[in-house]
Enzyme design. Structure first.
Site, short mmCIF file in Angstrom:
data_model
loop_
_atom_site.label_atom_id
_atom_site.label_comp_id
_atom_site.label_asym_id
_atom_site.label_seq_id
_atom_site.Cartn_x
_atom_site.Cartn_y
_atom_site.Cartn_z
N LYS A 1 0.83 -1.21 0.00
CA LYS A 1 0.00 0.00 0.00
C LYS A 1 0.87 1.27 0.00
O LYS A 1 0.60 2.21 -0.72
CB LYS A 1 -0.96 0.01 1.21
CG LYS A 1 -1.94 -1.16 1.23
CD LYS A 1 -2.99 -1.03 2.31
CE LYS A 1 -2.44 -1.14 3.72
NZ LYS A 1 -1.92 -2.49 4.06
N ARG B 1 -10.23 -0.24 8.29
CA ARG B 1 -9.68 -1.55 8.62
C ARG B 1 -10.71 -2.46 9.26
O ARG B 1 -10.41 -3.61 9.54
CB ARG B 1 -8.53 -1.35 9.59
CG ARG B 1 -7.23 -1.84 8.97
CD ARG B 1 -6.13 -1.69 9.40
NE ARG B 1 -4.90 -2.20 9.63
CZ ARG B 1 -3.79 -1.52 9.40
NH1 ARG B 1 -3.83 -0.33 8.87
NH2 ARG B 1 -2.65 -2.06 9.70
N ARG C 1 10.77 -2.33 12.82
CA ARG C 1 9.68 -1.92 13.71
C ARG C 1 9.35 -3.03 14.72
O ARG C 1 9.46 -4.20 14.40
CB ARG C 1 8.43 -1.60 12.88
CG ARG C 1 8.44 -0.19 12.34
CD ARG C 1 7.40 0.05 11.28
NE ARG C 1 6.12 -0.61 11.45
CZ ARG C 1 5.14 -0.55 10.54
NH1 ARG C 1 5.29 0.15 9.45
NH2 ARG C 1 4.00 -1.17 10.74
N ARG D 1 -0.54 -9.84 13.25
CA ARG D 1 -1.15 -8.81 12.38
C ARG D 1 -1.91 -9.46 11.23
O ARG D 1 -2.96 -8.97 10.82
CB ARG D 1 -0.07 -7.87 11.82
CG ARG D 1 0.42 -6.89 12.88
CD ARG D 1 1.67 -6.20 12.44
NE ARG D 1 1.47 -5.26 11.35
CZ ARG D 1 2.47 -4.79 10.59
NH1 ARG D 1 3.70 -5.19 10.77
NH2 ARG D 1 2.21 -3.91 9.65
P1 AMP Z 1 0.13 -0.03 9.46
O1 AMP Z 1 1.41 0.71 9.35
O2 AMP Z 1 -0.96 0.54 8.58
O3 AMP Z 1 0.28 -1.52 9.26
O4 AMP Z 1 -0.41 0.17 10.95
C1 AMP Z 1 0.36 -0.23 12.07
C2 AMP Z 1 -0.56 -0.50 13.26
O5 AMP Z 1 -1.31 0.70 13.59
C3 AMP Z 1 -1.62 -1.56 13.03
O6 AMP Z 1 -1.12 -2.87 13.25
C4 AMP Z 1 -2.68 -1.16 14.05
O7 AMP Z 1 -2.31 -1.53 15.37
C5 AMP Z 1 -2.64 0.37 13.99
N1 AMP Z 1 -3.57 0.90 12.96
C6 AMP Z 1 -3.25 1.54 11.80
N2 AMP Z 1 -4.35 1.88 11.11
C7 AMP Z 1 -5.40 1.44 11.84
C8 AMP Z 1 -6.82 1.47 11.66
N3 AMP Z 1 -7.38 2.02 10.57
N4 AMP Z 1 -7.60 0.92 12.64
C9 AMP Z 1 -7.06 0.38 13.74
N5 AMP Z 1 -5.73 0.30 13.97
C10 AMP Z 1 -4.90 0.83 13.04
#
Ligand code: AMP
Length: 217
Positions: A13, A88, A162, A173
């Site tokens: 993404k 999400r 990370r 995840r």
């Molecule tokens: P990402 O970098 O988009 O994978 O996001 C990292 C983490 O942030 C995820 O594993 C969630 O814990 C949190 N997160 C990001 N976006 C969302 C969302 N739209 N809803 C809930 N948690 C989120």
């Protein structure tokens, strides 16, 4: 031009968002980046979000909707935006529908990026991220290494793995994705602007997206 990018963690993404920004001059709204920014700044919101993030679980919907509402209200979204990592959950998607209606906005392309799970795991464990919260540039030790090992090409800060990109956190995840986020594909499938396309070579994926957008103008 307004986009929603769907896909599991590591689907690409962020990479596709960068290419869309270059092509359409839109802004990226990544809830993950925004939350990591809050964590680094040590805000209350960041403290609440951090535990969920480290466990590979989703932050509460209400918290996410608050930050999205504020973000969509900013002027720089007027030329278009990419929602990356949001929505999400079905609850977030329904809340987004209401918010877009209120703001008089619509989505031009909802793009689901398809990638097999073994590719995802390999991609995520080899990912390195710039430690500078203002930058957060992403590298891959095999496919997109930095020019100087361990240092960001853009700002020179150190690169880190990370906390949520250890093998254990990644598995969690992906479980969270399959339970909570994958149902969004069915939620959007009948939307006239829905496109599901493989994301193995970013340039090929971009061609599909651009063709789709042009066909639907
Ligand atoms: P990402 O970098 O988009 O994978 O996001 C990292 C983490 O942030 C995820 O594993 C969630 O814990 C949190 N997160 C990001 N976006 C969302 C969302 N739209 N809803 C809930 N948690 C989120």
């Amino acid at each position: 031009m307004n986009f929603i990018l769907l896909g599991s963690p590591g689907a690409g993404k962020g990479t596709i968002a960068e290419l869309l920004i270059g092509k359409y001059g839109v802004v990226q709204i990544s809830t993950g980046d925004m939350l990591r920014g809050e964590v680094s700044a040590g805000t209350e919101l960041g403290k609440t979000a951090q535990d969920y993030m480290n466990r590979g679980e989703l932050a509460p919907d209400s918290l996410i909707m608050d930050i999205i509402e504020q973000r969509l209200g900013r002027d720089d979204t007027k030329n278009g935006f990419i929602l990356d990592g949001f929505p999400r959950t079905i609850t977030q998607a329904e809340a987004l529908d209401g918010m877009l209606k209120t703001l008089g906005l619509s989505i031009d392309a909802i793009v689901n990026l398809e990638v097999p799970e073994d590719v995802i795991i390999r991609r995520l464990t080899s990912r390195r991220t710039c430690s500078n919260p203002e930058c957060q540039a992403i590298y891959n030790i095999y496919t997109k290494p930095p020019k100087k090992e361990g240092a960001c090409d853009r700002c020179g800060s150190g690169l880190i793995q990370r906390d949520d990109e250890t093998e254990e956190a990644i598995k969690q995840r992906l479980t969270t994705y399959n339970e909570k986020t994958a149902p969004l594909i069915d939620y959007y499938r009948d939307h006239p602007r829905f496109l599901s396309t493989p994301c193995l070579v970013a340039e090929d994926t971009m061609k599909d997206i651009v063709a789709f957008v042009e066909d639907n103008r």
